[in-house]
Design an enzyme around this catalytic site. Structure first.
Site, PDB file in Angstrom:
ATOM      1  N   HIS A 145       0.932  -1.157  -0.059  1.00 31.63           N
ATOM      2  CA  HIS A 145       0.142   0.128   0.119  1.00 31.63           C
ATOM      3  C   HIS A 145       0.826   1.201   0.084  1.00 31.63           C
ATOM      4  O   HIS A 145       1.542   1.629   0.925  1.00 31.63           O
ATOM      5  CB  HIS A 145      -0.679   0.088   1.155  1.00 31.63           C
ATOM      6  CG  HIS A 145      -2.200   1.082   1.234  1.00 31.63           C
ATOM      7  ND1 HIS A 145      -1.878   2.436   0.684  1.00 31.63           N
ATOM      8  CD2 HIS A 145      -3.285   0.791   1.521  1.00 31.63           C
ATOM      9  CE1 HIS A 145      -3.035   2.911   0.669  1.00 31.63           C
ATOM     10  NE2 HIS A 145      -3.871   2.122   1.145  1.00 31.63           N
ATOM     11  N   PRO A 146       0.874   2.164  -1.032  1.00 31.13           N
ATOM     12  CA  PRO A 146       1.916   3.266  -0.991  1.00 31.13           C
ATOM     13  C   PRO A 146       1.500   4.170  -0.046  1.00 31.13           C
ATOM     14  O   PRO A 146       2.397   5.110   0.126  1.00 31.13           O
ATOM     15  CB  PRO A 146       1.865   3.556  -2.644  1.00 31.13           C
ATOM     16  CG  PRO A 146       0.575   3.030  -3.180  1.00 31.13           C
ATOM     17  CD  PRO A 146       0.168   1.953  -2.306  1.00 31.13           C
ATOM     18  N   CYS A 148      -0.199   4.232   2.689  1.00 28.62           N
ATOM     19  CA  CYS A 148      -0.553   4.119   4.202  1.00 28.62           C
ATOM     20  C   CYS A 148       0.278   4.706   5.169  1.00 28.62           C
ATOM     21  O   CYS A 148       1.251   5.120   4.828  1.00 28.62           O
ATOM     22  CB  CYS A 148      -0.750   2.386   4.489  1.00 28.62           C
ATOM     23  SG  CYS A 148       1.025   1.708   4.181  1.00 28.62           S
ATOM     24  N   GLY A 149      -0.136   4.732   6.382  1.00 27.44           N
ATOM     25  CA  GLY A 149       0.403   5.686   7.376  1.00 27.44           C
ATOM     26  C   GLY A 149       0.907   6.969   6.830  1.00 27.44           C
ATOM     27  O   GLY A 149      -0.042   7.849   6.738  1.00 27.44           O
ATOM     28  N   THR A 176      -0.459  -1.673  -4.829  1.00 26.14           N
ATOM     29  CA  THR A 176      -2.123  -1.207  -4.856  1.00 26.14           C
ATOM     30  C   THR A 176      -2.299   0.059  -5.461  1.00 26.14           C
ATOM     31  O   THR A 176      -1.485   0.948  -4.996  1.00 26.14           O
ATOM     32  CB  THR A 176      -2.872  -1.406  -3.560  1.00 26.14           C
ATOM     33  OG1 THR A 176      -2.196  -0.407  -2.778  1.00 26.14           O
ATOM     34  CG2 THR A 176      -2.876  -2.790  -3.022  1.00 26.14           C
ATOM     35  N   GLY A 204       1.453  -2.819   4.716  1.00 23.94           N
ATOM     36  CA  GLY A 204       0.535  -1.780   5.070  1.00 23.94           C
ATOM     37  C   GLY A 204      -0.034  -1.786   6.480  1.00 23.94           C
ATOM     38  O   GLY A 204       0.691  -2.530   7.256  1.00 23.94           O
ATOM     39  N   ASP A 206      -3.746  -2.351   8.989  1.00 27.65           N
ATOM     40  CA  ASP A 206      -4.713  -3.138   9.341  1.00 27.65           C
ATOM     41  C   ASP A 206      -5.930  -3.042   8.192  1.00 27.65           C
ATOM     42  O   ASP A 206      -6.458  -4.232   7.984  1.00 27.65           O
ATOM     43  CB  ASP A 206      -5.497  -2.928  10.864  1.00 27.65           C
ATOM     44  CG  ASP A 206      -4.493  -3.059  11.866  1.00 27.65           C
ATOM     45  OD1 ASP A 206      -3.571  -3.571  11.804  1.00 27.65           O
ATOM     46  OD2 ASP A 206      -4.720  -2.314  13.125  1.00 27.65           O
ATOM     47  N   PHE A 209      -4.726  -5.300   5.351  1.00 26.09           N
ATOM     48  CA  PHE A 209      -4.830  -6.816   5.787  1.00 26.09           C
ATOM     49  C   PHE A 209      -6.233  -7.348   5.785  1.00 26.09           C
ATOM     50  O   PHE A 209      -6.610  -8.468   5.458  1.00 26.09           O
ATOM     51  CB  PHE A 209      -4.184  -6.962   7.180  1.00 26.09           C
ATOM     52  CG  PHE A 209      -4.226  -8.324   7.883  1.00 26.09           C
ATOM     53  CD1 PHE A 209      -3.149  -9.228   7.137  1.00 26.09           C
ATOM     54  CD2 PHE A 209      -5.351  -8.836   8.510  1.00 26.09           C
ATOM     55  CE1 PHE A 209      -3.269 -10.602   7.922  1.00 26.09           C
ATOM     56  CE2 PHE A 209      -5.304 -10.140   8.937  1.00 26.09           C
ATOM     57  CZ  PHE A 209      -4.117 -11.027   8.642  1.00 26.09           C
ATOM     58  N   SER A 320      -1.127   3.117  10.279  1.00 28.15           N
ATOM     59  CA  SER A 320      -1.290   4.324  11.334  1.00 28.15           C
ATOM     60  C   SER A 320      -1.234   3.636  12.530  1.00 28.15           C
ATOM     61  O   SER A 320      -0.892   4.303  13.479  1.00 28.15           O
ATOM     62  CB  SER A 320      -2.679   4.963  11.108  1.00 28.15           C
ATOM     63  OG  SER A 320      -2.745   5.378   9.803  1.00 28.15           O
TER      64      SER A 320
END
Length: 607
Positions: A145-146, A148-149, A176, A204, A206, A209, A320
């Site tokens: 996931h590029p 995320c966070g 993604t 990435g 939660d 997932f 996060s």
């Protein structure tokens, strides 16, 4: 090589005798007169150990001719004998600081010998030994996931990718491009193609997932809907519900509402034992099946179903909160998670099946299935996620901002909840009539149960992963009784939140999680009902989560029920649920826990 060992030079230590045992290799100083300097060198380099277990070695390779350093001391410096050129090989392993919990650290042992063939022989022998570690993956599908966070997904993968390459683990990497990308890929992937992989990795948080989990289980988990109490009404024609669900799968097209909430449906035939241990279900063991491209029995390929003894999921934390990683490994560290995956560590993980019957009170009954690995929450928990969607530009800070906004609104919701009560379950088992007047009528148990924290090699999780009957005898703390007909208990009123924790849900803001003693694989949900109360009391309750060792569930307006299944009904038009950080609009749901439904590349938290 066996028995007495062979003399080699160890970089930074000196000449040692290396011996190979059944589970690893060990080394001792060759000359007694230099043993003190050798071991003082090891003490000065805390990453070095005098014994290496094959289970901790992830790679071994030849190096070019180069220097092998002797132990540092003043005499060696004066004499100029620090480095010696020779043939070399390196063993890649992991080490842990003595203070626990702590992250795993890659460590290198460089050995040298004057004879190149001797080095080659050692490399081949060690490779043979580590190849006997059968639980290690050979091929993995990786979703990155590029965004995320704080956009750490790609960076974290670049950090750990060399570890997979060095360990000769093949990876198919998919970055993604949109919401639902991972779900669509896995839901549409044929079993023939899925069998080429030993697992799927999420780089990435939660949410990613959860998307992967639903993509895998949507067509591959076969079980009935959760049980429901008398009067709920949706199981009067169970076969019709299952037929509707199967038709949804055959079409496999996403509605707009479903796409917004992690799209997917599940293929589950009728089964009159919804609480049956998943370890007794019939799932394909990929490790015992033919993984070649040749189809079996004509044109048919064996189906991949869950639970599955071989196929595993993994997470390289980049989100996060990363509650699932913290609850299953104890460390929010990408390198630690990568090493756990490479070394093939394994634990079983309970999964919650959430069936949405109606999206709103006026909507038609249309069962939709979702899965959650950590938490399913309504009210405060759902509103925070919905509110945070407006502030995605803020990054992870949006959760704090949205949480504050929702908290200040102090909104409560009229709802009814029914849960399956087990005889030994610690809970506030007040009836609906007793609760009608609010918090004051609750009978609170002052003597709370003794907490048994889930950790590495947890006996409760190990015991419940074999059979239900054995788990009862071995684990009195598992809160299970041999009751043939569990009783439904109703609780209704106004709630600030309704939540079900599958695992402890530890995170940096809540070091003990939402439920400190929740287990990874005991087959239970922890149902948390937070009744309407004054705002200062609710704030007091929430702040307790931030304190390690506190008891945020001890308030009289908090109900804590350990249960296998529950049903929720609300008349609110815009009811939303938070499933592992993903939104699901639903006013009527039923939820059940499936014990050990999936396996994870993890070893449990060290606490």
């Amino acid at each position: 090589m066996e028995g007495g060992g062979e003399a080699l030079f160890l970089d930074g230590v000196g000449e040692v005798t290396v011996a190979v045992g059944d589970d690893g290799l060990s080394f001792q100083p060759l000359h007694q007169e230099v043993s003190s300097s050798c071991w003082s060198s090891i003490i000065m380099q805390p990453k070095l150990e005098s014994k290496l277990k094959f289970s901790d070695v992830y790679a071994v390779e030849l190096l070019e001719v180069g220097p092998v350093c002797e132990p540092w001391n003043a005499r060696a410096t004066v004499q100029g004998k620090i480095n010696t050129e020779m043939n070399r090989f390196v063993i890649h392993t992991v080490t842990r600081p003595r203070k626990r919990p702590s992250p795993w650290v890659p460590c290198e042992y460089i050995f040298g010998h004057k004879d190149q063939q001797t080095c080659k022989t050692w490399v081949e022998h060690i490779k043979t030994c580590i190849n006997k570690e059968q639980d290690r993956p050979k091929s993995l599908m990786v979703f990155v996931h590029p965004l995320c966070g704080k956009g750490r997904g790609c960076k974290n993968w670049e950090t750990v990718a060399p570890l997979f390459e060095r360990a000769k683990v093949k990876t198919k990497v998919i970055v993604t491009q949109r919401a639902g990308h991972a779900y669509d890929t896995l839901a549409s992937l044929s079993d023939k193609d899925l069998k080429k992989f030993d697992g799927v990795i999420a780089v990435g948080g939660d949410g990613l997932f959860n998307e992967i989990l639903n993509g895998l289980l949507s067509t591959r988990h076969t079980n009935s809907y959760p049980p429901t109490p008398e009067g709920f009404g949706y199981f009067r024609n169970n076969m019709k519900c299952q037929e509707h669900r199967n038709n949804d799968l055959s079409n496999s097209e996403l509605t707009g509402d479903d796409a917004n909430a992690i799209s997917g449906s599940s293929n589950t035939p009728d089964d009159h034992e919804p609480l049956l241990s998943t370890t007794r279900s019939t799932g394909l063991d990929i490790s015992s099946s033919d993984s070649s491209d040749e189809p079996c029995n004509g044109d048919q390929v064996p189906l991949v179903s869950f639970p599955n003894n071989w196929f595993r999921l993994g997470i390289i934390p980049s989100g996060s909160t990363d509650a699932i990683v913290l609850s299953t490994t104890g460390e929010r560290d990408p390198v630690t998670s990568a090493l756990l995956i490479i070394l093939g560590r394994r634990i079983s993980l309970d999964i919650a099946q959430v069936v949405r019957w109606k999206s709103s009170p006026s909507a038609e009954v249309s069962p939709t299935v979702r899965y959650a690995a950590s938490f399913a929450g309504y009210g405060f928990y759902g509103e925070v996620i919905r509110e945070s969607e407006k502030y995605r530009w803020m990054g992870p800070a949006r959760y704090d901002f949205s949480g504050t906004m929702v908290f200040l609104k102090h909104r409560s919701y009229e709802a009814k909840v029914a849960f399956l009560e087990n005889g030994n379950t610690h809970s506030l088992t007040a009836s609906a009539e007793n609760n009608a007047n609010g918090v004051q009528t609750l009978q609170y148990h002052q003597n709370r149960h003794r907490k048994t924290i889930c950790r590495t090699n947890c006996l409760i999780c190990k015991g419940t992963s074999t059979s239900e009957q054995n788990s009862e005898d071995e684990n009195p703390d598992s809160s299970r009784t041999a009751c043939e007909t569990p009783k439904w208990v109703w609780s209704k009123g106004r709630f600030l939140s309704v939540g079900a924790a599958v695992i402890s849900c530890r995170n940096e803001r809540a070091p003990d999680g939402l439920v400190a003693d929740a287990h990874l694989s005991d087959g239970f949900l922890h149902l948390l009902l937070i009744r309407d109360c004054p705002l200062p009391f609710y704030l007091w309750h929430l702040t307790q989560f931030t304190k390690k060792g506190s008891d945020p569930l001890s308030f009289k307006f908090v109900e804590h029920h350990k249960t296998q299944a529950f049903t929720f009904i609300s008349s609110h038009d815009e009811s939303v649920w938070n499933l592992d950080g993903e939104l699901l609009q639903a006013c009527e749901v039923s939820v059940q826990a499936f014990r050990g439904l999936v396996n994870l590349f993890a070893s449990g938290p060290e606490v």
